[in-house]
Design a protein around this motif. Structure first.
Motif, short mmCIF file in Angstrom:
data_model
loop_
_atom_site.label_atom_id
_atom_site.label_comp_id
_atom_site.label_asym_id
_atom_site.label_seq_id
_atom_site.Cartn_x
_atom_site.Cartn_y
_atom_site.Cartn_z
N GLN A 137 -24.15 -29.71 7.86
CA GLN A 137 -24.67 -29.17 9.12
C GLN A 137 -23.53 -28.75 10.04
OE1 GLN A 137 -27.15 -32.47 10.24
NE2 GLN A 137 -28.97 -31.62 9.24
N ALA A 138 -22.46 -29.55 10.07
CA ALA A 138 -21.30 -29.21 10.89
C ALA A 138 -20.62 -27.94 10.38
CB ALA A 138 -20.31 -30.37 10.91
N GLU A 139 -20.58 -27.78 9.06
CA GLU A 139 -19.97 -26.57 8.48
C GLU A 139 -20.83 -25.34 8.74
OE1 GLU A 139 -16.88 -25.95 6.50
OE2 GLU A 139 -16.65 -27.48 8.05
N TYR A 140 -22.16 -25.51 8.74
CA TYR A 140 -23.04 -24.40 9.14
C TYR A 140 -22.64 -23.90 10.52
CZ TYR A 140 -26.69 -25.34 5.56
OH TYR A 140 -27.40 -25.49 4.40
N ALA A 141 -22.53 -24.83 11.45
CA ALA A 141 -22.23 -24.46 12.84
C ALA A 141 -20.84 -23.81 12.95
CB ALA A 141 -22.32 -25.69 13.73
N ARG A 142 -19.86 -24.38 12.25
CA ARG A 142 -18.49 -23.87 12.34
C ARG A 142 -18.39 -22.45 11.80
NH1 ARG A 142 -14.33 -22.86 9.35
NH2 ARG A 142 -15.33 -23.61 7.43
N LEU A 144 -20.79 -20.20 11.28
CA LEU A 144 -21.56 -19.24 12.06
C LEU A 144 -20.87 -18.88 13.36
CD1 LEU A 144 -25.37 -20.11 11.78
CD2 LEU A 144 -24.14 -18.16 10.84
N SER A 145 -20.31 -19.89 14.03
CA SER A 145 -19.63 -19.61 15.31
C SER A 145 -18.40 -18.74 15.10
CB SER A 145 -19.24 -20.92 16.01
OG SER A 145 -18.28 -21.63 15.25
N TRP A 152 -20.40 -19.23 5.42
CA TRP A 152 -21.69 -19.90 5.66
C TRP A 152 -22.52 -19.92 4.39
CZ3 TRP A 152 -26.79 -19.01 5.10
CH2 TRP A 152 -27.67 -19.88 5.76
N ASP A 195 -32.79 -19.47 20.22
CA ASP A 195 -33.74 -20.04 19.28
C ASP A 195 -35.05 -20.32 20.03
OD1 ASP A 195 -35.18 -21.37 17.39
OD2 ASP A 195 -33.82 -23.07 17.17
#
Length: 271
Positions: A137-142, A144-145, A152, A195
């Motif tokens: 989940q943290a890698e998703y956020a990183r 994408l940002s 991603w 969202d």
């Protein structure tokens, strides 16, 4: 397996929503997981459509469906679609996000549902806390940002083998299919986009009121938290049943479609 069928659209209260509608008979609705679209079910649709009417929507913001421009709930969208089609009650079959849509809908619109099948999901109240999932989940956020879509997508398909296997242990075509669908859905959105999704809450206490059969189908290689949550769901409802697919992770319908289809069809015959 290729499923060649035209998508239909209906005009919801907030844009056009796409769905596949095929077969005839009692209604089964297939609800896909996050970031992908109805093609997640390409290995199930022909098997089911041989004896049932199958509706497989693209959830709002995914696939060919419109993005949200105002607050919405998944269950409301699905209810609007079924009422537009004058269809139901339906057996709702959902994987991951789709499983949450299924449990949301049976709680909010019980008159539209005759049974529920969840896979890789419990209710909207469930949250992962294990280190493996939290890292993803943290890698998703990183990624994408940072606007790193390729990065991603690589993180996204780490869920396919799960925490106990490597990518080499799974048919690479599964990840290829998932990446293709996810890229299509991501391309519909912009960085920092609002969202608009509104969660259905207080689901655990309401489960005993679900008066239709509920089946959970999970890969045995899911994180233990997920399997425990599925067991909790089965125990909480009056008619709960659990099945597992050995040696699979979050996408048993893609890894072992013949096994998954048999479980699903056997369940449908009991209704």
């Amino acid at each position: 397996m290729i499923v060649a069928s035209e998508l239909s659209c209906f005009t919801s209260t907030d844009g056009d929503l796409a769905y596949l509608d095929t077969g005839s008979g009692d209604l089964v609705v297939l609800l896909h997981s996050g970031y992908v679209d109805h093609r997640l079910w390409n290995d199930q649709i022909p098997a089911l459509a041989a004896g049932y009417r199958v509706i497989a929507p693209d959830v709002r913001g995914h696939g060919s469906s419109a993005n949200a421009s105002k607050p919405f709930r998944w269950a409301d969208d699905l209810a609007e679609l079924l009422r537009h089609l004058d269809a139901g009650p339906a057996v709702l079959v959902g994987l991951s996000m789709g499983g949450l849509i299924a449990t949301d809908t049976v709680l909010e619109y019980p008159e539209l549902v005759r049974a529920v099948v969840t896979c890789g999901a419990a209710t909207g109240d469930f949250q992962y806390t294990d280190d493996w999932t939290r890292e993803i989940q943290a890698e998703y956020a990183r990624t994408l940002s940072a606007g790193d879509i390729d990065g991603w997508l690589d993180v996204f398909v780490r869920v396919v083998p799960g925490p106990y296997r490597s990518a080499d242990d799974v048919d690479p075509d599964i990840s290829r299919r998932l990446k293709e669908m996810a890229f299509n859905s991501l391309s519909k959105h912009t960085p920092g986009e609002k969202d608009w999704h509104v969660r259905v809450t207080d689901s655990w206490p309401r489960l005993p009121k679900i008066d239709v059969p509920v089946l959970t189908v999970n890969g045995t290689l899911e994180p233990p938290e997920m399997l425990d949550a599925a067991e909790r769901l089965v125990r909480a409802v009056p008619d709960g049943r659990a099945e597992t697919v050995e040696g699979t992770g979050h996408y048993p319908n893609m890894e072992k479609p013949e096994v998954y289809n048999k479980i699903l069809l056997d369940f449908l015959r009991t209704l």
